[in-house]
Scaffold this motif. Structure first.
Motif, PDB file in Angstrom:
ATOM      1  N   PHE A   1       0.948  -1.404  -0.142  1.00  0.00           N
ATOM      2  CA  PHE A   1      -0.044  -0.002   0.148  1.00  0.00           C
ATOM      3  C   PHE A   1       0.823   1.220   0.159  1.00  0.00           C
ATOM      4  N   GLN A   2       0.520   2.151  -0.995  1.00  0.00           N
ATOM      5  CA  GLN A   2       1.213   3.281  -1.198  1.00  0.00           C
ATOM      6  C   GLN A   2       0.215   4.634  -0.746  1.00  0.00           C
ATOM      7  N   THR A   3       0.541   5.243   0.471  1.00  0.00           N
ATOM      8  CA  THR A   3      -0.240   6.367   0.823  1.00  0.00           C
ATOM      9  C   THR A   3      -0.235   7.740  -0.101  1.00  0.00           C
ATOM     10  N   GLU A   4      -1.187   8.097  -0.531  1.00  0.00           N
ATOM     11  CA  GLU A   4      -1.125   9.388  -1.226  1.00  0.00           C
ATOM     12  C   GLU A   4      -2.309  10.409  -0.650  1.00  0.00           C
ATOM     13  N   THR A   5      -2.089  11.784  -0.672  1.00  0.00           N
ATOM     14  CA  THR A   5      -2.994  12.570  -0.048  1.00  0.00           C
ATOM     15  C   THR A   5      -4.108  13.161  -0.977  1.00  0.00           C
TER      16      THR A   5
ATOM     17  N   ALA B   1     -22.629  28.337   7.311  1.00  0.00           N
ATOM     18  CA  ALA B   1     -22.382  27.445   8.328  1.00  0.00           C
ATOM     19  C   ALA B   1     -20.647  27.391   8.322  1.00  0.00           C
ATOM     20  N   ARG B   2     -20.102  27.270   9.509  1.00  0.00           N
ATOM     21  CA  ARG B   2     -18.643  27.418   9.738  1.00  0.00           C
ATOM     22  C   ARG B   2     -18.164  25.616   9.689  1.00  0.00           C
ATOM     23  N   LEU B   3     -17.708  24.915   8.482  1.00  0.00           N
ATOM     24  CA  LEU B   3     -17.577  23.533   8.504  1.00  0.00           C
ATOM     25  C   LEU B   3     -15.878  23.290   8.606  1.00  0.00           C
ATOM     26  N   ILE B   4     -15.754  22.030   9.095  1.00  0.00           N
ATOM     27  CA  ILE B   4     -14.455  21.308   9.053  1.00  0.00           C
ATOM     28  C   ILE B   4     -14.307  20.735   7.589  1.00  0.00           C
ATOM     29  N   GLY B   5     -13.426  20.800   6.772  1.00  0.00           N
ATOM     30  CA  GLY B   5     -13.490  20.267   5.411  1.00  0.00           C
ATOM     31  C   GLY B   5     -12.092  19.805   4.965  1.00  0.00           C
ATOM     32  N   LEU B   6     -11.819  19.157   3.955  1.00  0.00           N
ATOM     33  CA  LEU B   6     -10.756  18.607   3.298  1.00  0.00           C
ATOM     34  C   LEU B   6      -9.912  19.949   2.551  1.00  0.00           C
TER      35      LEU B   6
ATOM     36  N   LEU C   1     -16.112  15.533  19.079  1.00  0.00           N
ATOM     37  CA  LEU C   1     -15.511  16.053  20.158  1.00  0.00           C
ATOM     38  C   LEU C   1     -16.057  17.505  20.322  1.00  0.00           C
ATOM     39  N   GLY C   2     -16.872  17.986  19.573  1.00  0.00           N
ATOM     40  CA  GLY C   2     -17.694  19.173  19.770  1.00  0.00           C
ATOM     41  C   GLY C   2     -17.034  20.356  19.236  1.00  0.00           C
ATOM     42  N   LEU C   3     -16.185  20.293  18.308  1.00  0.00           N
ATOM     43  CA  LEU C   3     -15.275  21.291  17.861  1.00  0.00           C
ATOM     44  C   LEU C   3     -15.477  21.841  16.395  1.00  0.00           C
ATOM     45  N   GLY C   4     -16.614  21.575  16.076  1.00  0.00           N
ATOM     46  CA  GLY C   4     -17.235  21.973  14.986  1.00  0.00           C
ATOM     47  C   GLY C   4     -18.190  21.194  14.146  1.00  0.00           C
ATOM     48  N   HIS C   5     -18.844  21.429  12.832  1.00  0.00           N
ATOM     49  CA  HIS C   5     -19.619  20.456  12.161  1.00  0.00           C
ATOM     50  C   HIS C   5     -18.742  20.006  10.782  1.00  0.00           C
ATOM     51  N   ALA C   6     -19.087  18.978  10.333  1.00  0.00           N
ATOM     52  CA  ALA C   6     -18.347  18.666   9.074  1.00  0.00           C
ATOM     53  C   ALA C   6     -19.436  17.706   8.164  1.00  0.00           C
ATOM     54  N   VAL C   7     -19.409  18.320   6.858  1.00  0.00           N
ATOM     55  CA  VAL C   7     -20.186  17.475   5.963  1.00  0.00           C
ATOM     56  C   VAL C   7     -19.343  16.537   5.381  1.00  0.00           C
ATOM     57  N   VAL C   8     -19.639  15.269   5.495  1.00  0.00           N
ATOM     58  CA  VAL C   8     -18.733  14.100   5.441  1.00  0.00           C
ATOM     59  C   VAL C   8     -19.369  12.917   4.714  1.00  0.00           C
ATOM     60  N   PRO C   9     -18.906  11.844   4.231  1.00  0.00           N
ATOM     61  CA  PRO C   9     -19.635  10.628   3.449  1.00  0.00           C
ATOM     62  C   PRO C   9     -19.933   9.934   4.755  1.00  0.00           C
ATOM     63  N   ALA C  10     -21.115   9.217   4.953  1.00  0.00           N
ATOM     64  CA  ALA C  10     -21.478   8.480   6.058  1.00  0.00           C
ATOM     65  C   ALA C  10     -20.871   7.180   5.799  1.00  0.00           C
ATOM     66  N   LEU C  11     -19.415   7.148   6.548  1.00  0.00           N
ATOM     67  CA  LEU C  11     -18.741   5.871   6.477  1.00  0.00           C
ATOM     68  C   LEU C  11     -19.440   5.154   7.493  1.00  0.00           C
ATOM     69  N   PRO C  12     -19.494   3.739   7.119  1.00  0.00           N
ATOM     70  CA  PRO C  12     -20.075   2.806   8.044  1.00  0.00           C
ATOM     71  C   PRO C  12     -19.169   2.667   9.431  1.00  0.00           C
TER      72      PRO C  12
ATOM     73  N   VAL D   1      -8.519  19.778   7.189  1.00  0.00           N
ATOM     74  CA  VAL D   1      -7.740  18.447   7.783  1.00  0.00           C
ATOM     75  C   VAL D   1      -7.422  17.743   6.287  1.00  0.00           C
ATOM     76  N   THR D   2      -6.894  16.595   6.704  1.00  0.00           N
ATOM     77  CA  THR D   2      -6.303  15.748   5.501  1.00  0.00           C
ATOM     78  C   THR D   2      -7.139  14.689   5.157  1.00  0.00           C
ATOM     79  N   ASP D   3      -8.187  14.304   6.105  1.00  0.00           N
ATOM     80  CA  ASP D   3      -8.932  12.996   5.826  1.00  0.00           C
ATOM     81  C   ASP D   3     -10.173  13.186   6.737  1.00  0.00           C
ATOM     82  N   TRP D   4     -11.102  12.589   6.115  1.00  0.00           N
ATOM     83  CA  TRP D   4     -12.302  12.548   6.679  1.00  0.00           C
ATOM     84  C   TRP D   4     -12.531  11.948   8.200  1.00  0.00           C
ATOM     85  N   ASP D   5     -11.772  10.988   8.537  1.00  0.00           N
ATOM     86  CA  ASP D   5     -11.812  10.682   9.937  1.00  0.00           C
ATOM     87  C   ASP D   5     -11.295  11.683  10.837  1.00  0.00           C
ATOM     88  N   THR D   6     -10.397  12.351  10.502  1.00  0.00           N
ATOM     89  CA  THR D   6     -10.144  13.669  11.483  1.00  0.00           C
ATOM     90  C   THR D   6     -11.207  14.470  11.639  1.00  0.00           C
TER      91      THR D   6
END
Length: 300
Positions: free
Chosen positions: A124-128, A190-195, A234-245, A222-227
């Motif tokens: 596996f080779q990780t890319e951003t 809205a003020r959002l967390i995003g990639l 943690l209550g530090l903002g809102h994020a529009v994200v894919p609904a990851l299982p 942030v660099t990824d959806w998990d973050t």
């Protein structure tokens, strides 16, 4: 000119400087420069424009880089397939993707693959970014790339595997947490967390919101959806994200993922140079991932 000259030249174009290419190839900058100069003497044209912060390909250089990248990629894939035929099932599959993809989409498939092909290896080779994955594919460095699908290019095939609906990630104590669903208009101002702005998924999300007349403010990157989801939990903002299982269910009592059904689903899947040219091992792994993704509850 030699194949080494061409490989070094494409590495310079990819890295954007002679010194960076030398580091990537574990050689000296002088050696890299000699390869490029030999090509320029052979062709009678300048292939690179030298600047203080690096190099940029000239029009002739861009033409050569595009042709060499595709040609060398085909040669490398053919050589690997020949090696794998000789080694039967003892070959390897090289995959490039984002840092959290294995967790969300490939974990079960990796286990299945290991059981079916115990002598094979997975790399596996990780890319951003999807662009980095495309570059790795074009250069022949990997067999498969798992990406957010984007407009196709001539040299890359894309095969959709899953469609992931969008949701708003919020803390369980947030006033929005009690809502069953949201409309895009609910995100106005809205003020959002995003990639990062240049990521494929962020570009698609911004375009879809703009079509609805919505222009939220992305004030945390942030660099990824998990973050992004973790910060929302943690209550530090809102994020529009894919609904990851992996984030759904009782394991995250402090998190709510509120559906936004009006937004078109995000499509993820495989990118390859040529599907018909994949080795049997690479094809088996790609099909295992697709099968396992079909068993997950990610489809709307």
């Amino acid at each position: 000119m030699t194949l080494d000259d061409l490989r070094v030249f494409t590495a310079v174009c990819r890295a954007g400087s002679l010194s960076a290419a030398a580091r990537d190839m574990s050689c000296t900058q002088s050696a890299v420069s000699q390869h490029v100069k030999r090509l320029e003497r052979e062709l009678g044209l300048s292939l690179l424009e030298r600047h203080t912060r690096g190099v940029v390909a000239t029009p002739a250089g861009r033409m050569l880089n595009a042709a060499v990248t595709e040609g060398l990629g085909c040669i490398d894939q053919a050589l690997r397939r020949i090696e794998e035929v000789a080694r039967a099932e003892g070959g390897s599959v090289r995959v490039t993707t984002g840092a959290t993809t294995v967790r969300h989409f490939m974990a079960a498939a990796v286990v299945d693959f290991r059981r079916r092909f115990p002598r094979a290896s997975l790399e596996f080779q990780t890319e951003t970014s999807s662009r980095g994955c495309f570059d790795a594919l074009a250069a022949g460095g990997v067999d498969l790339a798992w990406i957010t699908l984007r407009p196709a290019t001539r040299a890359i095939e894309q095969h959709p595997v899953v469609e992931i609906p969008w949701s708003l990630a919020v803390s369980a104590t947030d006033p929005l947490a009690a809502k069953a669903s949201l409309e895009p208009a609910d995100l106005q101002d809205a003020r959002l967390i995003g990639l990062p702005e240049n990521s494929t998924s962020r570009l698609q999300l911004s375009a879809w919101l703009a079509e609805s007349g919505v222009r939220p403010v992305f004030d945390t990157s942030v660099t990824d959806w998990d973050t992004a989801i973790l910060l929302a939990e943690l209550g530090l903002g809102h994020a529009v994200v894919p609904a990851l299982p992996a984030w759904s269910g009782p394991g995250h009592p402090d998190l709510r993922l509120i559906p936004i059904p009006a937004l078109p689903a995000l499509t993820a899947g495989w990118a390859v140079r040529h599907w018909d040219d994949l080795s049997p091992l690479a094809l088996a792994f790609a099909e295992l991932v697709a099968h396992r993704c079909g068993a997950q509850t990610v489809l709307p």
